[in-house]
Design a protein around this motif. Structure first.
Motif, PDB file in Angstrom:
ATOM      1  N   GLY A  77       2.035 -14.354  30.089  1.00  0.00           N
ATOM      2  CA  GLY A  77       2.101 -12.894  29.980  1.00  0.00           C
ATOM      3  C   GLY A  77       3.495 -12.415  29.607  1.00  0.00           C
ATOM      4  N   LEU A  78       4.511 -13.041  30.215  1.00  0.00           N
ATOM      5  CA  LEU A  78       5.895 -12.688  29.924  1.00  0.00           C
ATOM      6  C   LEU A  78       6.236 -12.996  28.471  1.00  0.00           C
ATOM      7  CD1 LEU A  78       8.221 -11.538  31.687  1.00  0.00           C
ATOM      8  CD2 LEU A  78       9.070 -13.884  31.893  1.00  0.00           C
ATOM      9  N   PHE A  79       5.754 -14.137  27.992  1.00  0.00           N
ATOM     10  CA  PHE A  79       5.970 -14.528  26.597  1.00  0.00           C
ATOM     11  C   PHE A  79       5.346 -13.499  25.658  1.00  0.00           C
ATOM     12  CE2 PHE A  79       4.482 -16.654  22.742  1.00  0.00           C
ATOM     13  CZ  PHE A  79       5.644 -17.272  22.287  1.00  0.00           C
ATOM     14  N   GLY A  80       4.109 -13.083  25.968  1.00  0.00           N
ATOM     15  CA  GLY A  80       3.428 -12.109  25.129  1.00  0.00           C
ATOM     16  C   GLY A  80       4.134 -10.766  25.098  1.00  0.00           C
ATOM     17  N   GLN A  81       4.667 -10.333  26.247  1.00  0.00           N
ATOM     18  CA  GLN A  81       5.381  -9.059  26.310  1.00  0.00           C
ATOM     19  C   GLN A  81       6.727  -9.137  25.589  1.00  0.00           C
ATOM     20  OE1 GLN A  81       5.548  -8.189  30.523  1.00  0.00           O
ATOM     21  NE2 GLN A  81       3.729  -6.885  30.411  1.00  0.00           N
ATOM     22  N   PHE A  82       7.416 -10.270  25.729  1.00  0.00           N
ATOM     23  CA  PHE A  82       8.734 -10.428  25.109  1.00  0.00           C
ATOM     24  C   PHE A  82       8.631 -10.403  23.582  1.00  0.00           C
ATOM     25  CE2 PHE A  82      12.439 -12.889  23.683  1.00  0.00           C
ATOM     26  CZ  PHE A  82      13.448 -12.222  24.354  1.00  0.00           C
ATOM     27  N   PHE A  83       7.544 -10.980  23.074  1.00  0.00           N
ATOM     28  CA  PHE A  83       7.351 -11.009  21.623  1.00  0.00           C
ATOM     29  C   PHE A  83       6.235 -10.044  21.218  1.00  0.00           C
ATOM     30  CE2 PHE A  83       9.151 -15.193  22.610  1.00  0.00           C
ATOM     31  CZ  PHE A  83      10.201 -15.249  21.698  1.00  0.00           C
ATOM     32  N   ASN A  84       6.231  -8.887  21.836  1.00  0.00           N
ATOM     33  CA  ASN A  84       5.179  -7.910  21.597  1.00  0.00           C
ATOM     34  C   ASN A  84       5.117  -7.450  20.139  1.00  0.00           C
ATOM     35  OD1 ASN A  84       3.018  -6.309  22.664  1.00  0.00           O
ATOM     36  ND2 ASN A  84       4.331  -4.502  22.422  1.00  0.00           N
ATOM     37  N   GLU A  85       6.265  -7.458  19.469  1.00  0.00           N
ATOM     38  CA  GLU A  85       6.295  -7.031  18.070  1.00  0.00           C
ATOM     39  C   GLU A  85       5.548  -8.018  17.177  1.00  0.00           C
ATOM     40  OE1 GLU A  85      10.300  -6.390  16.870  1.00  0.00           O
ATOM     41  OE2 GLU A  85      10.628  -4.691  18.220  1.00  0.00           O
ATOM     42  N   GLN A  86       5.447  -9.241  17.627  1.00  0.00           N
ATOM     43  CA  GLN A  86       4.691 -10.254  16.875  1.00  0.00           C
ATOM     44  C   GLN A  86       3.307 -10.470  17.509  1.00  0.00           C
ATOM     45  OE1 GLN A  86       8.101 -11.009  17.665  1.00  0.00           O
ATOM     46  NE2 GLN A  86       8.580 -10.169  15.649  1.00  0.00           N
ATOM     47  N   ARG A  87       2.769  -9.425  18.062  1.00  0.00           N
ATOM     48  CA  ARG A  87       1.515  -9.543  18.815  1.00  0.00           C
ATOM     49  C   ARG A  87       0.386 -10.113  17.971  1.00  0.00           C
ATOM     50  NH1 ARG A  87      -1.158  -4.732  22.528  1.00  0.00           N
ATOM     51  NH2 ARG A  87      -2.945  -5.957  23.295  1.00  0.00           N
ATOM     52  N   ASP A  88       0.289  -9.678  16.715  1.00  0.00           N
ATOM     53  CA  ASP A  88      -0.778 -10.178  15.851  1.00  0.00           C
ATOM     54  C   ASP A  88      -0.625 -11.676  15.606  1.00  0.00           C
ATOM     55  OD1 ASP A  88      -2.038  -7.761  15.641  1.00  0.00           O
ATOM     56  OD2 ASP A  88      -1.058  -7.191  13.765  1.00  0.00           O
ATOM     57  N   LEU A  89       0.616 -12.116  15.399  1.00  0.00           N
ATOM     58  CA  LEU A  89       0.866 -13.537  15.173  1.00  0.00           C
ATOM     59  C   LEU A  89       0.513 -14.352  16.422  1.00  0.00           C
ATOM     60  CD1 LEU A  89       1.963 -15.879  13.476  1.00  0.00           C
ATOM     61  CD2 LEU A  89       4.263 -15.321  14.318  1.00  0.00           C
ATOM     62  N   ILE A  90       0.922 -13.848  17.593  1.00  0.00           N
ATOM     63  CA  ILE A  90       0.604 -14.543  18.844  1.00  0.00           C
ATOM     64  C   ILE A  90      -0.901 -14.608  19.052  1.00  0.00           C
ATOM     65  CG2 ILE A  90       0.781 -14.400  21.365  1.00  0.00           C
ATOM     66  CD1 ILE A  90       3.567 -13.208  20.993  1.00  0.00           C
ATOM     67  N   ARG A  91      -1.581 -13.503  18.734  1.00  0.00           N
ATOM     68  CA  ARG A  91      -3.043 -13.485  18.873  1.00  0.00           C
ATOM     69  C   ARG A  91      -3.687 -14.544  17.982  1.00  0.00           C
ATOM     70  NH1 ARG A  91      -6.289 -11.254  15.474  1.00  0.00           N
ATOM     71  NH2 ARG A  91      -4.704  -9.831  14.642  1.00  0.00           N
ATOM     72  N   GLN A  92      -3.218 -14.660  16.754  1.00  0.00           N
ATOM     73  CA  GLN A  92      -3.794 -15.630  15.830  1.00  0.00           C
ATOM     74  C   GLN A  92      -3.470 -17.064  16.234  1.00  0.00           C
ATOM     75  OE1 GLN A  92      -2.214 -14.149  12.123  1.00  0.00           O
ATOM     76  NE2 GLN A  92      -3.988 -12.869  11.733  1.00  0.00           N
ATOM     77  N   LEU A  93      -2.236 -17.305  16.687  1.00  0.00           N
ATOM     78  CA  LEU A  93      -1.863 -18.648  17.138  1.00  0.00           C
ATOM     79  C   LEU A  93      -2.652 -19.029  18.395  1.00  0.00           C
ATOM     80  CD1 LEU A  93       2.031 -18.580  16.640  1.00  0.00           C
ATOM     81  CD2 LEU A  93       0.340 -19.811  15.262  1.00  0.00           C
ATOM     82  N   SER A  94      -2.836 -18.054  19.281  1.00  0.00           N
ATOM     83  CA  SER A  94      -3.627 -18.297  20.482  1.00  0.00           C
ATOM     84  C   SER A  94      -5.073 -18.622  20.116  1.00  0.00           C
ATOM     85  CB  SER A  94      -3.592 -17.074  21.408  1.00  0.00           C
ATOM     86  OG  SER A  94      -2.278 -16.806  21.842  1.00  0.00           O
ATOM     87  N   ALA A  95      -5.592 -17.900  19.124  1.00  0.00           N
ATOM     88  CA  ALA A  95      -6.963 -18.133  18.669  1.00  0.00           C
ATOM     89  C   ALA A  95      -7.116 -19.544  18.104  1.00  0.00           C
ATOM     90  CB  ALA A  95      -7.349 -17.096  17.617  1.00  0.00           C
ATOM     91  N   ILE A  96      -6.142 -19.973  17.318  1.00  0.00           N
ATOM     92  CA  ILE A  96      -6.190 -21.327  16.744  1.00  0.00           C
ATOM     93  C   ILE A  96      -6.172 -22.374  17.858  1.00  0.00           C
ATOM     94  CG2 ILE A  96      -4.896 -23.011  15.374  1.00  0.00           C
ATOM     95  CD1 ILE A  96      -3.985 -20.639  13.613  1.00  0.00           C
ATOM     96  N   LEU A  97      -5.330 -22.143  18.871  1.00  0.00           N
ATOM     97  CA  LEU A  97      -5.244 -23.067  19.993  1.00  0.00           C
ATOM     98  C   LEU A  97      -6.575 -23.140  20.742  1.00  0.00           C
ATOM     99  CD1 LEU A  97      -3.483 -24.954  21.694  1.00  0.00           C
ATOM    100  CD2 LEU A  97      -2.742 -22.965  23.021  1.00  0.00           C
ATOM    101  N   ILE A  98      -7.213 -21.990  20.945  1.00  0.00           N
ATOM    102  CA  ILE A  98      -8.510 -21.947  21.630  1.00  0.00           C
ATOM    103  C   ILE A  98      -9.569 -22.702  20.820  1.00  0.00           C
ATOM    104  CG2 ILE A  98     -10.400 -20.421  22.329  1.00  0.00           C
ATOM    105  CD1 ILE A  98      -8.249 -18.336  23.065  1.00  0.00           C
ATOM    106  N   ILE A  99      -9.555 -22.526  19.495  1.00  0.00           N
ATOM    107  CA  ILE A  99     -10.510 -23.232  18.628  1.00  0.00           C
ATOM    108  C   ILE A  99     -10.298 -24.743  18.702  1.00  0.00           C
ATOM    109  CG2 ILE A  99     -11.181 -23.632  16.224  1.00  0.00           C
ATOM    110  CD1 ILE A  99     -10.566 -20.638  15.717  1.00  0.00           C
TER     111      ILE A  99
END
Length: 237
Positions: A77-99
């Motif tokens: 959660g802290l990582f996501g908040q710290f890089f909130n400006e790259q939220r879309d990138l984090i979402r996509q990387l997280s999605a790839i990891l889940i897949i």
């Protein structure tokens, strides 16, 4: 969406518990934390003394593994908040990891380093409830081929949606803890559930891939629409 994700996290915790890496060892875990033999747990499960001992040591064990889960969730959660400006990138990387983790559970993608089990090697176990608590930490501070991918998916989801980590980790921990409590007095039930664990892992892997695709395309809301469509009218608020 937060309620839907919490439901997903709860189901993920349940899947982690009934996985082939955990459920077959459940009687041994319970015996180790309580100090009672499996036979004593089976024959004396209805006595107040055994029931109280099992319940309290199980609670200490659950608190132990929850500490690790909450620490991981807080970090995500802290990582996501710290890089909130790259939220879309984090979402996509997280999605790839889940897949990828979903493909792993399905057996399609299985690199050797993910197939090895890694646990915190405890050379000694303190006595009493502290020992059960420490064993819970050791149980969760590692990697197993079944639980690791599922927990990774929840951690990734926590990072992709800042502010949700506490709810997701709580739901995941409850999903794992409730059946752990429930089966403490019905050890025979673990054997009956075990024959379905492989199939449930396959279903879980498939759902993780679907969830990953929806998260990558930012269409997780479709899960809400689908659930609303299959929910009976009398259950809707």
């Amino acid at each position: 969406m937060s309620n839907i994700n919490a439901g997903i996290a709860f189901a993920a915790g349940l899947a982690s518990f009934i996985s082939p890496c955990c459920l077959p060892l459940y009687p041994s875990y319970l015996s180790y934390i309580t100090g009672l033999s499996v036979q004593q747990l089976k024959t004396g499960g209805n006595t107040k003394e055994v029931r109280f001992r099992t319940l309290t040591h199980t609670l200490a064990f659950i608190l132990g593994f929850s500490v690790v889960f909450y620490t991981l969730g807080f970090g995500a959660g802290l990582f996501g908040q710290f890089f909130n400006e790259q939220r879309d990138l984090i979402r996509q990387l997280s999605a790839i990891l889940i897949i990828v983790m979903g493909l792993f559970l399905l057996g399609i993608f299985q690199p050797q380093f993910l197939l090895r089990e890694r646990k915190l090697d405890l050379k000694w176990k303190p006595a009493g409830y502290i020992g059960s608590f420490v064993f819970g930490i050791g149980f969760s501070a590692g990697w197993s081929p079944c639980i690791g991918p599922i927990l990774t998916a929840i951690i990734a989801l926590s990072a992709s949606e800042p502010g949700t980590w506490f709810t997701l980790i709580t739901a995941y921990s409850l999903g794992f803890a409730i059946p752990f409590f429930a089966l403490a007095f019905f050890l025979g039930g673990a054997r009956r559930i075990l024959k379905y664990s492989g199939l449930l892992m396959k279903i879980g892997g498939t759902l993780m891939i679907v969830m990953g695709v929806l998260l990558f395309t930012d269409q997780m809301f479709k899960i809400t629409i689908w659930l609303q469509g299959i929910t009976p009218t009398w259950m809707k608020f």
